[in-house]
Motif scaffolding. Structure first.
Motif, mmCIF file in Angstrom:
data_model
loop_
_atom_site.group_PDB
_atom_site.id
_atom_site.type_symbol
_atom_site.label_atom_id
_atom_site.label_comp_id
_atom_site.label_asym_id
_atom_site.label_seq_id
_atom_site.Cartn_x
_atom_site.Cartn_y
_atom_site.Cartn_z
ATOM 1 N N LEU A 103 0.817 -1.215 0.000
ATOM 2 C CA LEU A 103 0.000 0.000 0.000
ATOM 3 C C LEU A 103 0.850 1.264 0.000
ATOM 4 O O LEU A 103 0.416 2.301 -0.500
ATOM 5 C CB LEU A 103 -0.940 -0.012 1.199
ATOM 6 C CG LEU A 103 -2.048 -1.055 1.090
ATOM 7 C CD1 LEU A 103 -2.746 -1.248 2.426
ATOM 8 C CD2 LEU A 103 -3.060 -0.647 0.021
ATOM 9 N N LEU A 104 2.052 1.189 0.546
ATOM 10 C CA LEU A 104 2.944 2.350 0.459
ATOM 11 C C LEU A 104 3.294 2.633 -0.997
ATOM 12 O O LEU A 104 3.361 3.791 -1.424
ATOM 13 C CB LEU A 104 4.210 2.100 1.278
ATOM 14 C CG LEU A 104 5.159 3.290 1.414
ATOM 15 C CD1 LEU A 104 4.469 4.450 2.132
ATOM 16 C CD2 LEU A 104 6.420 2.875 2.158
ATOM 17 N N TYR A 155 -0.219 9.481 -5.213
ATOM 18 C CA TYR A 155 0.199 10.842 -4.895
ATOM 19 C C TYR A 155 0.965 11.486 -6.052
ATOM 20 O O TYR A 155 0.678 12.604 -6.467
ATOM 21 C CB TYR A 155 1.092 10.853 -3.650
ATOM 22 C CG TYR A 155 0.395 10.542 -2.353
ATOM 23 C CD1 TYR A 155 -0.996 10.480 -2.262
ATOM 24 C CD2 TYR A 155 1.114 10.281 -1.199
ATOM 25 C CE1 TYR A 155 -1.628 10.199 -1.071
ATOM 26 C CE2 TYR A 155 0.487 9.997 0.007
ATOM 27 C CZ TYR A 155 -0.890 9.949 0.060
ATOM 28 O OH TYR A 155 -1.520 9.659 1.238
ATOM 29 N N PHE A 156 1.951 10.770 -6.572
ATOM 30 C CA PHE A 156 2.857 11.386 -7.533
ATOM 31 C C PHE A 156 2.281 11.473 -8.940
ATOM 32 O O PHE A 156 2.721 12.297 -9.741
ATOM 33 C CB PHE A 156 4.191 10.621 -7.572
ATOM 34 C CG PHE A 156 4.893 10.595 -6.239
ATOM 35 C CD1 PHE A 156 4.847 11.690 -5.390
ATOM 36 C CD2 PHE A 156 5.582 9.474 -5.810
ATOM 37 C CE1 PHE A 156 5.477 11.677 -4.153
ATOM 38 C CE2 PHE A 156 6.226 9.446 -4.580
ATOM 39 C CZ PHE A 156 6.167 10.559 -3.755
ATOM 40 N N LEU A 173 -7.090 9.130 -0.671
ATOM 41 C CA LEU A 173 -7.586 8.947 0.691
ATOM 42 C C LEU A 173 -7.842 7.473 0.982
ATOM 43 O O LEU A 173 -7.521 6.976 2.072
ATOM 44 C CB LEU A 173 -8.859 9.769 0.908
ATOM 45 C CG LEU A 173 -8.688 11.292 0.855
ATOM 46 C CD1 LEU A 173 -10.038 11.975 1.030
ATOM 47 C CD2 LEU A 173 -7.719 11.758 1.923
ATOM 48 N N PHE A 174 -8.422 6.758 0.035
ATOM 49 C CA PHE A 174 -8.745 5.347 0.255
ATOM 50 C C PHE A 174 -7.467 4.536 0.464
ATOM 51 O O PHE A 174 -7.380 3.720 1.393
ATOM 52 C CB PHE A 174 -9.541 4.811 -0.929
ATOM 53 C CG PHE A 174 -9.967 3.373 -0.781
ATOM 54 C CD1 PHE A 174 -10.690 2.951 0.316
ATOM 55 C CD2 PHE A 174 -9.623 2.440 -1.740
ATOM 56 C CE1 PHE A 174 -11.068 1.631 0.460
ATOM 57 C CE2 PHE A 174 -9.994 1.111 -1.608
ATOM 58 C CZ PHE A 174 -10.717 0.708 -0.511
ATOM 59 N N SER A 175 -6.467 4.727 -0.392
ATOM 60 C CA SER A 175 -5.221 3.977 -0.237
ATOM 61 C C SER A 175 -4.516 4.350 1.066
ATOM 62 O O SER A 175 -3.910 3.493 1.725
ATOM 63 C CB SER A 175 -4.299 4.228 -1.433
ATOM 64 O OG SER A 175 -3.977 5.601 -1.556
ATOM 65 N N THR A 176 -4.611 5.620 1.466
ATOM 66 C CA THR A 176 -4.000 6.046 2.732
ATOM 67 C C THR A 176 -4.697 5.392 3.921
ATOM 68 O O THR A 176 -4.057 4.945 4.873
ATOM 69 C CB THR A 176 -4.059 7.568 2.865
ATOM 70 O OG1 THR A 176 -3.406 8.174 1.743
ATOM 71 C CG2 THR A 176 -3.386 8.030 4.143
ATOM 72 N N ALA A 206 -3.396 -1.142 8.044
ATOM 73 C CA ALA A 206 -2.330 -2.133 8.165
ATOM 74 C C ALA A 206 -1.382 -1.772 9.311
ATOM 75 O O ALA A 206 -0.941 -2.646 10.070
ATOM 76 C CB ALA A 206 -1.565 -2.240 6.844
ATOM 77 N N VAL A 207 -1.065 -0.469 9.433
ATOM 78 C CA VAL A 207 -0.213 -0.025 10.539
ATOM 79 C C VAL A 207 -0.891 -0.308 11.879
ATOM 80 O O VAL A 207 -0.258 -0.753 12.846
ATOM 81 C CB VAL A 207 0.113 1.481 10.406
ATOM 82 C CG1 VAL A 207 0.856 1.992 11.634
ATOM 83 C CG2 VAL A 207 0.935 1.731 9.145
#
Length: 256
Positions: free
Chosen positions: A33-34, A41-42, A49-52, A58-59
């Motif tokens: 996911l990172l 982002y890039f 927002l969803f991926s974040t 996970a964290v």
């Protein structure tokens, strides 16, 4: 790459179903996911927002074990095993019954997503039939309201059109602005209309189309309230990254 990253995401998800592998699943998910977050982002992909949120989930799952992991990797300390008995033991449930329910649930989720993915791939994916009109076209002639080609304002004049059957198109104007639109096409009556996403197709088709020769598409009708005529030719665009092959050793960097 798309298949590889998808399999990595699926692997992380499956590992989260069992407590013994949940930490591994969270770590795999954080890495995957990172990467997804970085792409979003890039390259301004609209699911930031969803991926974040998924990354933070996970964290959160890995958080109880982060001190042990820090001690192992950063301080070279041994990481003792943690006794985490399954919650269902508190209720006296049978391990076989729990395993059967879990397997049934995982199978249901797998079947749903696999069948949905196959259905989507048949309509607009790898299993979809390629229509003769599908492709990227360069506009050779553009006439609107008796103004020919560069006599038109750059904001009006088409320079390139991408058609993705059965319902999507992208029209690029001379200003460089490319607008994605929905498409209503009738291959029997040979009519086509382009309209805003979220809107409704016009009651009367905007264009009648013909194919004067192979790879050439001519549109005649009314667009944005003005009589419009477009002649465009399909371009053959090879996928360079997919078509150049694989090389273990490159004598020179292949920069394009």
């Amino acid at each position: 790459y798309e298949v590889f990253s998808g399999l990595a995401e699926i692997t992380a998800g499956y590992l989260l179903f069992w407590r013994r592998t949940a930490l591994l699943g969270a770590l795999v998910g954080m890495g995957v996911l990172l990467n997804v977050m970085a792409i979003n982002y890039f390259y301004d992909v609209p699911v930031k927002l969803f991926s974040t949120h998924l990354f933070l989930y996970a964290v959160y799952i890995a958080a109880p074990d982060l001190p042990r992991l820090f001690g192992l990797f950063a301080l070279n300390r041994p990481a003792a095993a943690v006794d985490r008995p399954p919650f269902w033991r508190r209720f006296g449930w049978s391990s076989r019954a729990v395993a059967a329910v879990c397997l049934a649930f995982v199978s249901m989720i797998t079947w749903f997503h696999v069948s949905d993915g196959i259905s989507m791939s048949r309509t607009r994916g790898v299993f979809a039939e390629t229509h003769a009109l599908q492709g990227i076209y360069l506009v050779e002639s553009f006439t609107r309201d008796s103004l020919v080609d560069r006599e038109n304002e750059d904001a009006d004049r088409w320079v390139r059109v991408g058609i993705t059957m059965p319902s999507l198109t992208t029209i690029q104007r001379a200003t460089g602005v490319a607008t994605r639109m929905l498409m209503a096409i009738d291959t029997t009556a040979r009519t086509v209309s382009f309209y805003d996403r979220g809107g409704q197709p016009p009651g009367t088709p905007q264009f009648e189309y013909t194919e004067p020769e192979s790879g050439v598409l001519a549109l005649v009708g009314t667009f944005e309230g003005k009589p419009t005529s477009v002649v465009m030719r399909k371009t053959e665009v090879d996928a360079l990254l997919l078509g150049r092959g694989f090389h273990w050793i490159n004598e020179y960097p292949f920069n394009r």
